[in-house]
Every structure is written in structure tokens, then in C-alpha cells.
Design a protein around this motif. Structure first.
Motif, PDB file in Angstrom:
ATOM      1  N   UNK A 154       0.822  -1.208   0.000  1.00 51.28           N
ATOM      2  CA  UNK A 154       0.000   0.000   0.000  1.00 51.28           C
ATOM      3  C   UNK A 154       0.864   1.269   0.000  1.00 51.28           C
ATOM      4  N   UNK A 155       2.065   1.212   0.587  1.00 46.27           N
ATOM      5  CA  UNK A 155       2.926   2.397   0.609  1.00 46.27           C
ATOM      6  C   UNK A 155       3.312   2.791  -0.814  1.00 46.27           C
ATOM      7  N   UNK A 156       3.589   1.793  -1.644  1.00 41.67           N
ATOM      8  CA  UNK A 156       3.899   2.088  -3.050  1.00 41.67           C
ATOM      9  C   UNK A 156       2.676   2.660  -3.758  1.00 41.67           C
ATOM     10  N   UNK A 157       1.500   2.150  -3.398  1.00 43.79           N
ATOM     11  CA  UNK A 157       0.270   2.657  -4.016  1.00 43.79           C
ATOM     12  C   UNK A 157       0.071   4.136  -3.704  1.00 43.79           C
ATOM     13  N   UNK A 158       0.424   4.536  -2.485  1.00 40.94           N
ATOM     14  CA  UNK A 158       0.317   5.954  -2.117  1.00 40.94           C
ATOM     15  C   UNK A 158       1.271   6.776  -2.976  1.00 40.94           C
ATOM     16  N   UNK A 159       2.517   6.302  -3.089  1.00 41.77           N
ATOM     17  CA  UNK A 159       3.509   7.049  -3.869  1.00 41.77           C
ATOM     18  C   UNK A 159       3.106   7.158  -5.331  1.00 41.77           C
ATOM     19  N   UNK A 160       2.481   6.102  -5.844  1.00 39.12           N
ATOM     20  CA  UNK A 160       2.118   6.072  -7.263  1.00 39.12           C
ATOM     21  C   UNK A 160       0.740   6.662  -7.532  1.00 39.12           C
ATOM     22  N   UNK A 161       0.018   7.040  -6.461  1.00 41.30           N
ATOM     23  CA  UNK A 161      -1.326   7.587  -6.662  1.00 41.30           C
ATOM     24  C   UNK A 161      -2.299   6.552  -7.180  1.00 41.30           C
ATOM     25  N   UNK A 162      -2.277   5.366  -6.565  1.00 43.89           N
ATOM     26  CA  UNK A 162      -3.154   4.273  -6.999  1.00 43.89           C
ATOM     27  C   UNK A 162      -4.093   3.835  -5.887  1.00 43.89           C
TER      28      UNK A 162
END
Lengths: 167, 463
Positions: free
Chosen positions: B281-289
Motif C-alpha cells: 500500500x505504501x507504493x500505491x500511495x507514492x504512485x497515486x493508486x
């Protein structure tokens, strides 16, 4: 009570400042000492365990195998110099000076003034009794890397906000 | 739309409850070894404040024993419970006010089934240490009494079921150690240390933190932002978001947390590096997903018990669209009884149409005739969001909090103008990694530091 005194989330201890760890992987202000571990420049298996007591500045330096440091003969060795320098990087000169009970000169004192003030007191060389507990604190510190992360929430961490302020 | 005017209105009974808490906090400053008359008044005041509750008899007895300098651990637990109950009532009143201001209805609390047993021995040892602290008082602490925590924390840390206790006591003990001797302190963080002490006391009661998931979540998770917590030897990231159930049910405010113990020299971007591998989920935040969840365990409070096995990458989702469209429709979760404390209030809000003003007391948002303080100090250093960007912002996703007598907002993301172009900036944008120039540099430094520690650990730890 002031706002500071009635704040639940006031930051009492600022976080350590980032520094390069290659030479001095561990430094702390604890047990009434500035203490830590300095990696040997020549032997990758060897580390020096160094410490300076607050107030009197009695110092000690030996290897993790309890051999005395050749440089620490009557005055601060290079390991202790490195330790003081890295402590200043990690905590800021004021916090180190306060903990060590060093009165720094006015102006913008740095690590040179701090080192100078402690050396000028002609500190005594202590025995190697501190080395074992300091080394075991270093190992305990490293062991934090081996603990598993968790995704269960820790509500207690609400009391520990980050801060942009540094030491 | 946020009713900021409601946040400034007085809350009935708040001052009285906080006065009783403050008087007890002063009791702990002096310690309970040889209580003075002023401390006796503080103890009596605490007992009086809970006189109409089921705690009355136990607390009255505990206060009496404490005044005589004869309180035992059970008495300390009773005093901690009374203080926590008072702050619980403050939490409830403030939360009601927040719900009105945000136009949201609170969730109902249903007690979950108790989960795994916790080992009683180490909890008893922790309680014994906390009792020692209460006798010394903050003015009486020294290295000897504080160092008693090391063994307790060392025994707790390897057990994930005791992570809450370990994180609390480790952070608390480090603060106390850095403040020794107490007799030389210029000032004492009386509220804070009494909070940590009381909480520690209650968390040493068997079963206090053992909660099982209440259900599972299947649907779409739209992240709003990341809230970071850290002390010298622990870090936690909490992603706040809106969860839209696949069955078309009411959207919910949820959190997903990931935490880890850490050496104190892991800081800045190193915190994200430590957490990143354990929550996609942390990557999803960074990627705006967004992320699509299937059967993700969730607690009654709305805490997702994250496992990447139950989540997969979703479509692009802009946090500000989520804040404008989905956030107003989302229902908040209830708060677990033990967690009812003002410091625990962190309600996602969306603000716009304010004027950002910088004055003597820092940054404030002037909004509907009110001034809401902005806590820019909580913005993680390893991220692109800066206090300057918040001061130049036109819209803000934040967490509404309360501390030291007033509400404040912690920015999670802002819409601002950079080189005459409108941009959204997330405080936690680097959580999942970054290509930002400053970010890459911070990542490199953190990678090097972690590599040294791991090399040293590998060579020295298992000898």
C-alpha cells in the motif's frame, strides 16, 4: 501548567541526525557516559569499544576482545576522537556538551572546542570495566534489525510524532 | 464542508476533567514515596472526579493508600485507570465535536472476541518497573531506576503479541534516560509522561491489547495519505483511506498500519525502507493508486490488518478526488475503549477556501472566521511536503487532532502552486520510493547506513 507541560505529544528527545556509520557504527549518551563502538581500520573483525565519562571525562578504549587500545595512553586516542566527532554529528554539539557537563565557550563552538574542553581537564584513563556493557548494548542495538515488522496497529505510537526539528 | 466554528466552542465539563488530570500529573512529578500535602489534594481530586463511576471505591482506596505512601501495584493500576477514564471522557466529548464539525456519524463499538493469551511474567515485570517510577516521581528518576526497563523491553520485543507494550515502554524509557537525573530537569513534560505511565500500567493487565479481527474487507481502498510515527527505536506508518465495499455498502474510513523496531541511527528515508517491503500500500500511495482488497482482515475500529496476499494493485486514484468525492460519504469507525484518549484523535478532513497565515504561533488556516493551528512539525522530513508548501497551499487533506487544549490539523497532502502550476504534494510521497532528486540522495544515504549496520550485525552478532 504551560502548553508544553500539558501536551501529550511534545517531543522530548529529538531524533538522531543522519550520519555515515562506516567508521563509528554506534555512539550513544547513556549510563553517564559518551560511549560507542569504532570499527578498526585494519581488521574487519575487530572493533574498539570506547567511552568517556560525563563530568570527569575519565576515558577508556579497548577492543571487543578486551585488548587495550595502543593509542589511549594518558590522552584521548583516535578512536575516542572519532567517537566525539560522530556524537556531535548525531546529537548536535549542545546536547553532547550538556550531557558531558562541558561548559563550551561563547560563539559557535563545535567538535574542536568540545574536544579541547575535555582534554584540557587532563582526564584520567579508566579501567576497561565499561567495555563489556557498552559492547553488549551495541549488540542489542544491532539486534533491533532482526525483529520482525508487524501490520497490527500500535495505537501507542500516536504519542510519538515525527519532528522536523533536529538535535 | 468542515464546520470549523464548532471546533472553537467550549466543551461542557472539559476544563474540570482536565484540571483533575493535571493535578494528578503533578502528583507523579513529585512521586509517591513520601507524598506532600499538595499531592494528597491531587489524589483526592482524582478520586472525587470518578466518584460517580464504577471505579469509585477502588480509586478512593488507592488514593487513600497513596496519600499514606503505602500504595501497591494494584493501587497504582486503579489510579491509572481513573486518569484514563477521565481522559476517555474528554476523548468522547472532543470526538463528538469533531463528528459534528466534519458532518460524520461515529461507529458503534462492539467488543471483539479476545485473541491470543499474553505471557503474564514479563507484563508483571513491566508493571513493577512502572510502580518504581511512580514512587520516584519524574523529579526523582535516575539511571538506576530507568535502566530497569531494559530487561523488560528486551523480553517483550521478540514477541509480536507484545509489540504495543514494547514500543511504548522502549520509547518512554529512552526519554526518561535522556532526562536523568530528574532533579536537574528545567521542566517536566508532566501530561505526556503521566500519559505514557498510565497507558503502560493498563497495558500490563493480561488481555488488555489482545484483540482479534472483527471481519474482512472486500472492495476498493482509496488512500488519502500517510501518517508517520517514530521514536528512537520504533517506527510506524499509518495509511488513512476510504474503503468502498464491493457489495455497495457504506464507504468506511480505514487505516492500514505497518511498524518495525529499529536502531536509532535508522532515520529519514531509512524509515520508509524498513517498512516498504511489508506493505504494498505504501507504493500505491507514492504512485497515486487505489488497491483492490479481497478478504482483508479488519478490526472493529477500521484497522486493516494488512497482508499483501489480500491486496492487488488497483487503478489510478488521486487523493484529492478521494477527499472531495468519497471522504464526505465515508463513515468513521468507533474507538476501542482503552484507546479513548485525546492523543488518539486523528480524523481525516478535507479543507479548502482557507487563508494560510504565518504568525508568532506558527502557521494557521483562517477558515470560516476561525483560526485552526497547523502542525507542520509532524510532516516527515523524508518527503517532498514542506511547511512552506503548506503555507502556500489552497487545499489540504489532513488529520484533525487535539493537544494541549486546542484542535489542530496535521497536513497529509496539499494542493499548492509550484512555478505557477497547481500541484498536489503528499507528505508520504516517498513512502513507496521516489525518483525525486533530493529523495534519491536521502535513499542512498539511508541504504549505506543500513548496509553498515547489517554488515556489523552479520559479523558480530552471532559470536
Amino acid at each position: 501548567m504551560s502548553d508544553w507541560e500539558r501536551s501529550s505529544t511534545v517531543r522530548v528527545v529529538p531524533p538522531a541526525r543522519a550520519r555515515r556509520l562506516a567508521k563509528v557504527p554506534f555512539v550513544e549518551l547513556a549510563d553517564g557516559r559518551l560511549q560507542g563502538v569504532v570499527s578498526s581500520g585494519s581488521d574487519i573483525e575487530r572493533v574498539y569499544v570506547s567511552s568517556v565519562e560525563a563530568a570527569g571525562f575519565t576515558f577508556a578504549c579497548s577492543t571487543n576482545n578486551n585488548r587495550p587500545c595502543g593509542g589511549a595512553r594518558g590522552y584521548f586516542c583516535n578512536h575516542i576522537r572519532a567517537l566525539i566527532g560522530e556524537a556531535v554529528l548525531q546529537y548536535g554539539v549542545e546536547r553532547v556538551a550538556r550531557y558531558m557537563r562541558v561548559d563550551l565557550p561563547d560563539g559557535e563552538p563545535g567538535v574542536i572546542e568540545l574536544h579541547g574542553a575535555m582534554s584540557a581537564a587532563r582526564p584520567a584513563q579508566g579501567d576497561r570495566a565499561a567495555a563489556a556493557p557498552v559492547f553488549s548494548r551495541f549488540l542489542r542495538h544491532l539486534a533491533y534489525l532482526e525483529l520482525a515488522p508487524t501490520t497490527a496497529p500500535l495505537p501507542e505510537m500516536q504519542w510519538f510524532p515525527p519532528t522536523r526539528g533536529v538535535a | 464542508m468542515m464546520r470549523a466554528d464548532l471546533l472553537a466552542d467550549p466543551v461542557d465539563g472539559l476544563d474540570e476533567a482536565l484540571a483533575a488530570v493535571a493535578a494528578f500529573d503533578e502528583v507523579l512529578v513529585g512521586g509517591l514515596l513520601r507524598p506532600q500535602p499538595a499531592q494528597a489534594a491531587g489524589l483526592a481530586g482524582l478520586a472525587a472526579a470518578v466518584a460517580g463511576t464504577p471505579l469509585a471505591a477502588k480509586v478512593a482506596e488507592a488514593a487513600e493508600k497513596a496519600v499514606a505512601g503505602a500504595a501497591d501495584e494494584d493501587h497504582f493500576v486503579a489510579l491509572a485507570a481513573a486518569r484514563s477514564a477521565l481522559l476517555g471522557s474528554v476523548h468522547d466529548a472532543l470526538t463528538d465535536r469533531v463528528q459534528q464539525a466534519a458532518g460524520r456519524t461515529p461507529g458503534e463499538w462492539t467488543a471483539p472476541a479476545p485473541a491470543a493469551q499474553q505471557p503474564a511474567g514479563v507484563l508483571a515485570a513491566a508493571r513493577s518497573w512502572l510502580a518504581d517510577l511512580a514512587r520516584c516521581g519524574w523529579r526523582g528518576i535516575d539511571h538506576d531506576v530507568v535502566s530497569g526497563a531494559a530487561q523488560v523491553v528486551g523480553a517483550m520485543l521478540p514477541d509480536p503479541a507484545l509489540r504495543r507494550q514494547a514500543a511504548l515502554l522502549d520509547g518512554f524509557a529512552a526519554e526518561l534516560a535522556a532526562s536523568c537525573p530528574g532533579s536537574a530537569l528545567e521542566r517536566v513534560p508532566a501530561r505526556r509522561w503521566a500519559d505514557l505511565w498510565s497507558r503502560g500500567m493498563l497495558l500490563t493487565l493480561p488481555g488488555a491489547t489482545a484483540a482479534a479481527p472483527a471481519g474482512t474487507a472486500t472492495g476498493r481502498l482509496l488512500p488519502l495519505g500517510v501518517d508517520l510515527h517514530e521514536h528512537a527505536t520504533a517506527v510506524q506508518a499509518q495509511v488513512h483511506g476510504v474503503f468502498e465495499p464491493a457489495d455497495g455498502g457504506t464507504p468506511l474510513l480505514v487505516r492500514a498500519s505497518v511498524s518495525a523496531p529499529k536502531p536509532d541511527t535508522v532515520v529519514g528515508a531509512g524509515l520508509w525502507q524498513l517498512l516498504r517491503p511489508h506493505m504494498s500500500l505504501l507504493a500505491a500511495v507514492s504512485e497515486g493508486r487505489s488497491m483492490d482488497l479481497v478478504g482483508m482482515p479488519v478490526t472493529a475500529e477500521g484497522d486493516l490488518l494488512w497482508s499483501d496476499a489480500y491486496a492487488r494493485q488497483g487503478e489510478a486514484a488521486d487523493a484529492f478526488s478521494t477527499a472531495r468525492v468519497a471522504l464526505p460519504t465515508a463513515a468513521g469507525g468507533p474507538t476501542a475503549p482503552l484507546d479513548r484518549h485525546p492523543a488518539r484523535i486523528a480524523v481525516p478532513v478535507f479543507l479548502e477556501g482557507y487563508t494560510a497565515e504565518t504568525g508568532d504561533e506558527g502557521l494557521v488556516f483562517a477558515l470560516a472566521g476561525q483560526r485552526l493551528a497547523v502542525d507542520t512539525d509532524r510532516i516527515p522530513a523524508a518527503g517532498p511536503l514542506t511547511p512552506e508548501a503548506v503555507a502556500a497551499s489552497v487545499a489540504c487533506i489532513g488529520l484533525l487532532r487535539w493537544d494541549a487544549g486546542s484542535f489542530l490539523v496535521q497536513p497529509l497532502a496539499v494542493e499548492t502552486t509550484v512555478r505557477k502550476k497547481p500541484v498536489a504534494v503528499q507528505a508520504g510521497a516517498w513512502a513507496g520510493g521516489t525518483a525525486d532528486k533530493a529523495g534519491v540522495k536521502a535513499e542512498k544515504a539511508a541504504t549505506d547506513a543500513a548496509a553498515v549496520l547489517r554488515e556489523r550485525a552479520g559479523r558480530l552478532l552471532r559470536k
